[in-house]
Each structure stands twice: as structure tokens, then as C-alpha cells.
Design a protein around this motif. Structure first.
Motif, PDB file in Angstrom:
ATOM      1  N   GLY A 188       0.110 -10.503  -2.821  1.00 37.09           N
ATOM      2  CA  GLY A 188       1.071 -11.191  -3.679  1.00 37.09           C
ATOM      3  C   GLY A 188       0.689 -12.611  -4.022  1.00 37.09           C
ATOM      4  O   GLY A 188       1.476 -13.340  -4.638  1.00 37.09           O
ATOM      5  N   LEU A 200       2.456 -17.819  -5.665  1.00 40.22           N
ATOM      6  CA  LEU A 200       2.644 -16.374  -5.586  1.00 40.22           C
ATOM      7  C   LEU A 200       2.861 -15.749  -6.963  1.00 40.22           C
ATOM      8  O   LEU A 200       3.257 -16.425  -7.923  1.00 40.22           O
ATOM      9  CB  LEU A 200       3.851 -16.041  -4.701  1.00 40.22           C
ATOM     10  CG  LEU A 200       3.824 -16.511  -3.251  1.00 40.22           C
ATOM     11  CD1 LEU A 200       5.104 -16.089  -2.541  1.00 40.22           C
ATOM     12  CD2 LEU A 200       2.594 -15.988  -2.516  1.00 40.22           C
ATOM     13  N   CYS A 260       6.960 -11.021  -5.849  1.00 44.49           N
ATOM     14  CA  CYS A 260       7.217 -11.254  -4.419  1.00 44.49           C
ATOM     15  C   CYS A 260       8.671 -11.701  -4.218  1.00 44.49           C
ATOM     16  O   CYS A 260       9.210 -12.450  -5.026  1.00 44.49           O
ATOM     17  CB  CYS A 260       6.287 -12.328  -3.864  1.00 44.49           C
ATOM     18  SG  CYS A 260       4.535 -11.877  -3.885  1.00 44.49           S
ATOM     19  N   TRP A 298       7.417 -14.220   2.781  1.00 48.31           N
ATOM     20  CA  TRP A 298       7.790 -13.374   1.644  1.00 48.31           C
ATOM     21  C   TRP A 298       7.423 -11.923   1.918  1.00 48.31           C
ATOM     22  O   TRP A 298       6.648 -11.611   2.825  1.00 48.31           O
ATOM     23  CB  TRP A 298       7.111 -13.856   0.359  1.00 48.31           C
ATOM     24  CG  TRP A 298       5.615 -13.692   0.302  1.00 48.31           C
ATOM     25  CD1 TRP A 298       4.913 -12.604  -0.142  1.00 48.31           C
ATOM     26  CD2 TRP A 298       4.634 -14.659   0.710  1.00 48.31           C
ATOM     27  NE1 TRP A 298       3.562 -12.830  -0.041  1.00 48.31           N
ATOM     28  CE2 TRP A 298       3.355 -14.087   0.457  1.00 48.31           C
ATOM     29  CE3 TRP A 298       4.708 -15.949   1.238  1.00 48.31           C
ATOM     30  CZ2 TRP A 298       2.183 -14.769   0.744  1.00 48.31           C
ATOM     31  CZ3 TRP A 298       3.518 -16.619   1.515  1.00 48.31           C
ATOM     32  CH2 TRP A 298       2.285 -16.030   1.263  1.00 48.31           C
ATOM     33  N   GLU A 299       8.008 -11.055   1.130  1.00 50.56           N
ATOM     34  CA  GLU A 299       7.648  -9.636   1.178  1.00 50.56           C
ATOM     35  C   GLU A 299       7.282  -9.175  -0.217  1.00 50.56           C
ATOM     36  O   GLU A 299       7.751  -9.729  -1.225  1.00 50.56           O
ATOM     37  CB  GLU A 299       8.795  -8.795   1.742  1.00 50.56           C
ATOM     38  CG  GLU A 299      10.046  -8.770   0.913  1.00 50.56           C
ATOM     39  CD  GLU A 299      11.092  -7.805   1.455  1.00 50.56           C
ATOM     40  OE1 GLU A 299      10.740  -6.639   1.725  1.00 50.56           O
ATOM     41  OE2 GLU A 299      12.263  -8.222   1.610  1.00 50.56           O
ATOM     42  N   ARG A 300       6.453  -8.161  -0.251  1.00 50.58           N
ATOM     43  CA  ARG A 300       6.040  -7.581  -1.531  1.00 50.58           C
ATOM     44  C   ARG A 300       5.956  -6.073  -1.392  1.00 50.58           C
ATOM     45  O   ARG A 300       5.354  -5.560  -0.440  1.00 50.58           O
ATOM     46  CB  ARG A 300       4.679  -8.123  -1.957  1.00 50.58           C
ATOM     47  CG  ARG A 300       4.227  -7.583  -3.320  1.00 50.58           C
ATOM     48  CD  ARG A 300       2.875  -8.119  -3.728  1.00 50.58           C
ATOM     49  NE  ARG A 300       2.570  -7.726  -5.104  1.00 50.58           N
ATOM     50  CZ  ARG A 300       1.480  -7.068  -5.480  1.00 50.58           C
ATOM     51  NH1 ARG A 300       0.556  -6.745  -4.575  1.00 50.58           N
ATOM     52  NH2 ARG A 300       1.286  -6.746  -6.743  1.00 50.58           N
ATOM     53  N   TYR A 341       4.241  -2.972  -2.413  1.00 51.28           N
ATOM     54  CA  TYR A 341       2.955  -2.633  -3.008  1.00 51.28           C
ATOM     55  C   TYR A 341       2.830  -1.122  -3.061  1.00 51.28           C
ATOM     56  O   TYR A 341       2.652  -0.460  -2.033  1.00 51.28           O
ATOM     57  CB  TYR A 341       1.810  -3.240  -2.190  1.00 51.28           C
ATOM     58  CG  TYR A 341       0.437  -2.931  -2.739  1.00 51.28           C
ATOM     59  CD1 TYR A 341       0.000  -3.529  -3.920  1.00 51.28           C
ATOM     60  CD2 TYR A 341      -0.401  -2.037  -2.088  1.00 51.28           C
ATOM     61  CE1 TYR A 341      -1.253  -3.232  -4.426  1.00 51.28           C
ATOM     62  CE2 TYR A 341      -1.667  -1.742  -2.577  1.00 51.28           C
ATOM     63  CZ  TYR A 341      -2.086  -2.341  -3.757  1.00 51.28           C
ATOM     64  OH  TYR A 341      -3.326  -2.036  -4.262  1.00 51.28           O
TER      65      TYR A 341
END
Length: 623
Positions: A156, A199, A203, A219-221, A223
């Protein structure tokens, strides 16, 4: 004097005497008498009640480290500490010594290495694995080498700077952390711990730096079919474990872990002999003696806070402040103020515990010789002017006198929790408590490592004593303690605080600011705590021990299906709590979606489960 006048005179005397007796009785009722023990919320159970064999659980996570890298070796210790509290089963692989196993054998991977170049092609394989449904957490910011740069887009990241960033504190952008929104939490001693980066827009940033830049910190993404969580905090200490643990909870469709669900407040050295004379700061602000200040200002103010917020105080008795270290020990005969404060505390929902015959820690000379590397011999003598006890027998005799004194004054009080003076406890003294004092069920010292202090985790020791550490202290809650309180609320769902009456006399503990400022700062903390966790259980010290005991043995096997989250609990003894992070398909109606327990929405996908049965089923919401 004639008979009528004598009769009238005696009648007046009788009425006056009766009035005095009734007044004394009423005062006794208010301050001393008729304490009725309250029903115990969470009793300490016998060890035999629990199955000491851990449940059969799937190894869900692979942790990748490198023991030749300082940050990675440190991360390894922190991850082990976190996973022991979350009850996570994991395999650990050391890149300096071992080959990476196949990722497909695991649901989650935690990458905790500095140099990704050593991964080679396995780094891109890891991103492909995430795309096929895997869950990856970057535990701390790595070096920005060529392999990291090659996979950074998948993580991200749009751009990485050359310099590390000094993180002044953290700020929440979502409801990700319980109690985090609307307040900045500052790092007490910041350093360049985070990658300077920007980023991509896809994200979800939960935490940023507490400054104008708002650098992404966690953070999270999503995918493809998997999830990536990047923890760019970079500071790995016990005080921050709850933040890292919360990041881990974002992996997968749901993640549940046992918690304590308890809030306790300890008053060390209370009741105890009250210092005589005046205090510079109390005289300045109130013009009264220390004795009168404790009676007419300090204690009534604490009771008002207790009534307003529901917190319950645990008074830890000191019998005397003498320096006697050899038996026999002279009993303290001046008990009036012990009775006054102790009875008032008990009547207001508090509890009496044990602190010391005097304030000299239970240590023999040379007790610190067994301390590990990094400890400088002589530290105890340099920092403390206490001296030592002559023998184990003297320490035991002093404890017997304290127990006798406390039981005589408060016969209905359990006095089952011991707080070491100055939080210092030798191995010899601890063995005395375990072997010679069966009524002592728990020790409450401190959570964070000090110089010579007895440091604890929330656990049950091998000898059955429950370890119930205190996390923060005093009235001036500094940035480090604020961060630690936030962390522990999100890791163990717990608050544990201690204070001393003489904090108001000590400039090093804030006395110069004055009692009104000190009281206000404590109330600011209480407002934050009970605003973030309004339903957290207010527990006495022994109830906290019972809650820690249940938490320690409770475990959950989790299964997520298309429509349900199923939890199978082991060592459930009729009182158990868990936090669960549900990542997508949030339940619509918390009352009707669960069987085997109660579900409370804490915000940000986080829920509190009150277990009523060992089998819990939560119906998932729609897409």
C-alpha cells in the motif's frame, strides 16, 4: 436538695448521657460499625478447578525473525509476550539459521525482520500468498532496501523517504482503539522509529502521527483475497503491546481473545499511621495540619470520585513506620484512625489488603545477587534507604503480626491480597507468602520493569498465587502512563492504578501543584477511562485476582464459517469475557445475533463477549 429537684436533675443528666451515647452510636455507624461484607463478584477459585493442560489449537501464525538483527530479536520477545496474552499458537522461524517453511500451512504471517533482502524471491511469494487469501502483518518498519522497495506497492506504499521519522505521539483516525478517538497520546521519549512514507488511496489508515504531518503509523489494505496490516509505529515495549495486538486483530475475518474486564484502584499505605505536623503545600493551600487534611479534604474528595465513577478502593495496611527488623514485633496500639478510615473504606464498597508491618521491603542482604544481566549490584542500597531484615523467620513473624493486627481491626475483611512495600519483594519472602500464609491469594506489584521492583504479568504463578500487577500510579498521569493505560485497555480490557496518601506531600509526585490540581488530573483520567469503557467491572483487589485467574486459564478455539463465528471455550467457570474483532460482515443486532453469551458493540468492529456457556455462536451480518 429535695426529692423533686433531685429527680429533675438526674433526669437531665440521664437525657444528656443518652444523647452522648446515641451520638457516639451514630458516628460509629457512619465511620466504624456494622460493616456488612458485600457479595463477591468474582471469587478466587481453587487451582483444582481448572484443567492445566492447554487446549488443542491449530497453529495459526508463522513469525519470521532474524536473531542477528537487534530490532528483530527485540520484536521476537515482544511478539512472544503478546501472543502469550492473546493465546495465539505460532511457529517461529529464524532467517539467520533456518529456511522459510511453506506459507500455505498458516492463516497468518507476522514479518519481524529488518532486512528483507534476505528473503529474496520469497518476499514476492509472500505477497502472492496474501492475494490468495493470506493475512500478513509487518510488525515494525524495516530497512528500505531493494526487496522491500519491490514489494512496497503491494503493502500500500506509494513512496518511501530516505530518513526515518521521529514519532511525537499517535492520533486515531478511526474507532480502531478503544478510548483512542479524540485524544492524542504522546510518546514520552520519541526517536526516529517510523518510516517516512506516503500511501495509496486504497489503504485504511487507523493511526497517524500526532502532529501536522499525520504520518501513517498503522494501516490495513485489502489485497485481492487477503489482508495486509503495516505497523509503522516502530517502538516495541511492554507499554505498547496493546497497540501491536490490535493491529494483529485486523487479520482474518474475526479474531477473539480472553480478557480480564476489570478496573481496580489501590491505596498503598492506607490505612496507616498519619504523619504528624504540617506540610508546606497543604499549609499554603488550606492552612490546616496533615491529619486534618486527610480527614476533611483528601478522603472525602476520593469518596466523591468513587461515588461519581463507581470505582472501588483497596486499602493496603501499614501497621507502623518503625524500622524494626527483628522479632518480636511490637503491636501498634494507636488504632483509632485505622478504624476510622478502614471502616469508611469498607462501607463504601472497598477492600482491606496487606502491605507491611512497616515499610521495609521483605528482603535479606544479598537478595539481588540472582538478578540477571544488566542489573548493577548495589542499586537497592543506592536508591532506597531501607536496610534489610535479619532472617526469613523475622520476615515471617512481621507478616504474622500484620495479619493479626488487620484481622483484629477488620475481622470480616478477607485481606487476601498483598502489596509489597515500594513494590519490592525478594524470592525468599515470596516463598514465605506462598507456603506460610494460605489466606494470601494474590500479589499486586507493578507491570513495568523497574530498578529492583517485583515485575509481573497478569497470570497465575506455578505456586497458585495470582499475579495482579498495577499499571499506572499517582495523580499526575504522565504521557507514558496515558499510553500504557490505552494499550492495556485494548489488550486485557483492564485498568489497575495505585496511589499513596503521602503523594500530596511529595513534590516529586506533584504536591507542589496542590491537591486541587492533583485531584483534577486524576478525575481527568477517570473521565477518560469510564468514557471509553463505561461498562468495565469495578473490582476489589481480590475480585481482580479472581478475574485474572479466570482470564489466565480461559481459552477459545475459533471457527469462522460462511454465516457464523463459533467459539469453543475451555476452562470456562461461569464467568468469562472475551474481546472479538469482526472484520467485515458486522452483526446487525447484537442482542439476537449471539447464543451462549452477550455481545456489546465497542465500536470499530470491536465487541465484548460476556460468556454464559462454553459454546458461543455469533451470526454474521450481511456483506
Amino acid at each position: 436538695m429535695d426529692t423533686k429537684k433531685l429527680f429533675r436533675f438526674l433526669s437531665v443528666i440521664f437525657i444528656c448521657v443518652l444523647f452522648v451515647i446515641l451520638t457516639a452510636a451514630l458516628l460509629g455507624q457512619r465511620f466504624y460499625g456494622n460493616y456488612q461484607p458485600r457479595e463477591i463478584q468474582v471469587a478466587i477459585l481453587e487451582q483444582e478447578s481448572f484443567d492445566l493442560e492447554p487446549p488443542q489449537k491449530k497453529t495459526e501464525c508463522l513469525v519470521v525473525t532474524n536473531s542477528e538483527e537487534a530490532n528483530s530479536a527485540h520484536a521476537y520477545n515482544e511478539i512472544q509476550g503478546i501472543f502469550s496474552q492473546l493465546k495465539v499458537r505460532a511457529d517461529y522461524v529464524d532467517l539467520s539459521r533456518e529456511e522459510l517453511p511453506a506459507y500455505d500451512a498458516y492463516e497468518k504471517v507476522v514479518l519481524a525482520a529488518e532486512d528483507y533482502d534476505q528473503l529474496g524471491a520469497r518476499a514476492s511469494d509472500l505477497i502472492d500468498w496474501v492475494g490468495n487469501g493470506g493475512n500478513l502483518m509487518i510488525f515494525f518498519p524495516p530497512q528500505a532496501g531493494s526487496v522491500f522497495q519491490s514489494i512496497s506497492a503491494g503493502l500500500g506504499i506509494r513512496e518511501v523517504g530516505r530518513e526515518m521519522y521521529e514519532l511525537p505521539g499517535i492520533r486515531m483516525k478511526t474507532d480502531f482503539l478503544l478510548g483512542g478517538k479524540g485524544k492524542d497520546f504522546m510518546v514520552e521519549e520519541p526517536y526516529e522509529s517510523s518510516l517516512s512514507l506516503s500511501l495509496n488511496e486504497d489503504c485504511t489508515v487507523h493511526i497517524v502521527s500526532a502532529d501536522d504531518r499525520e504520518l501513517p503509523v498503522l494501516w490495513e489494505r485489502k489485497y485481492k483475497d487477503g489482508t495486509i496490516v503495516f505497523d509503522n509505529f516502530g517502538i516495541m515495549e511492554k507499554a505498547y503491546r496493546g497497540i501491536h495486538a490490535a493491529g494483529y486483530s485486523l487479520l482474518g475475518e474475526a479474531f477473539a481473545w480472553p480478557v480480564i474486564n476489570g478496573s481496580s484502584f489501590y491505596l498503598d499505605d492506607f490505612p496507616s499511621p498519619v504523619p504528624s505536623g504540617a506540610s508546606e503545600y497543604i499549609q499554603r493551600d488550606y492552612g490546616i495540619s496533615v491529619k486534618d487534611f486527610y480527614t476533611n479534604v483528601w478522603w472525602p474528595d476520593l469518596l466523591k470520585l468513587s461515588e461519581k465513577y463507581g470505582c472501588r478502593y483497596n486499602g493496603m495496611v501499614i501497621e507502623d513506620y518503625n524500622d524494626q527488623v527483628e522479632a518480636p514485633f511490637k503491636p501498634n496500639q494507636n488504632i483509632q484512625r485505622f478504624q476510622y478510615f478502614g471502616s469508611s473504606l469498607l462501607k463504601n464498597g472497598g477492600e482491606i489488603g496487606l502491605h507491611g508491618y512497616n515499610h521495609i521491603p521483605l528482603c535479606l542482604k544479598g537478595f539481588d545477587k540472582s538478578f540477571g544481566d544488566g542489573y548493577v549490584q548495589g542499586t537497592y542500597d543506592r536508591l532506597f534507604d531501607y536496610g534489610y531484615w535479619n532472617s526469613k523467620e523475622d520476615m515471617e513473624a512481621a507478616m504474622h503480626e500484620l495479619v493479626r493486627f488487620t484481622k483484629k481491626l477488620f475481622p470480616q475483611a478477607s485481606a487476601s491480597v498483598y502489596v509489597p512495600p515500594s513494590n519490592i519483594l525478594s524470592e525468599e519472602a515470596r516463598s514465605i507468602l506462598a507456603e506460610e500464609f494460605p489466606d494470601i491469594k494474590a500479589i499486586a506489584s507493578i507491570y513495568f520493569k523497574g530498578d529492583v521492583e517485583y515485575t509481573q504479568d497478569f497470570e497465575v504463578a506455578a505456586d497458585g498465587l495470582v499475579e495482579t500487577p498495577r499499571i499506572i500510579s499517582g495523580y499526575i498521569i504522565d504521557p507514558y502512563m496515558e499510553m500504557a493505560a490505552l494499550s492495556e485497555l485494548n489488550l486485557h480490557y483492564v485498568n489497575s492504578h495505585f496511589q499513596h496518601p503521602d503523594d500530596v506531600l511529595d513534590p516529586d509526585r506533584g504536591a507542589e501543584a496542590g491537591w486541587e490540581t492533583m485531584r483534577s488530573r486524576l478525575e481527568e483520567y477517570l473521565a477518560w477511562l469510564y468514557g471509553a469503557a463505561p461498562d468495565i467491572r469495578n473490582l476489589t483487589a481480590s475480585e481482580m485476582a479472581g478475574a485474572v485467574q479466570r482470564y489466565f486459564y480461559l481459552d477459545a478455539v475459533q471457527e469462522v464459517t460462511e454465516d457464523e463465528i463459533r467459539l469453543s471455550l475451555t476452562n470456562f467457570k461461569g464467568d468469562g469475557y472475551l474481546l472479538i474483532r469482526i472484520n467485515g460482515r458486522i452483526p446487525v443486532d447484537t442482542a439476537s445475533c449471539i447464543s451462549g453469551g452477550e455481545l456489546t458493540d465497542m465500536g470499530g468492529g470491536l465487541f465484548l463477549i460476556k460468556a454464559d456457556d462454553s459454546n458461543i455462536v455469533i451470526t454474521r451480518g450481511g456483506e
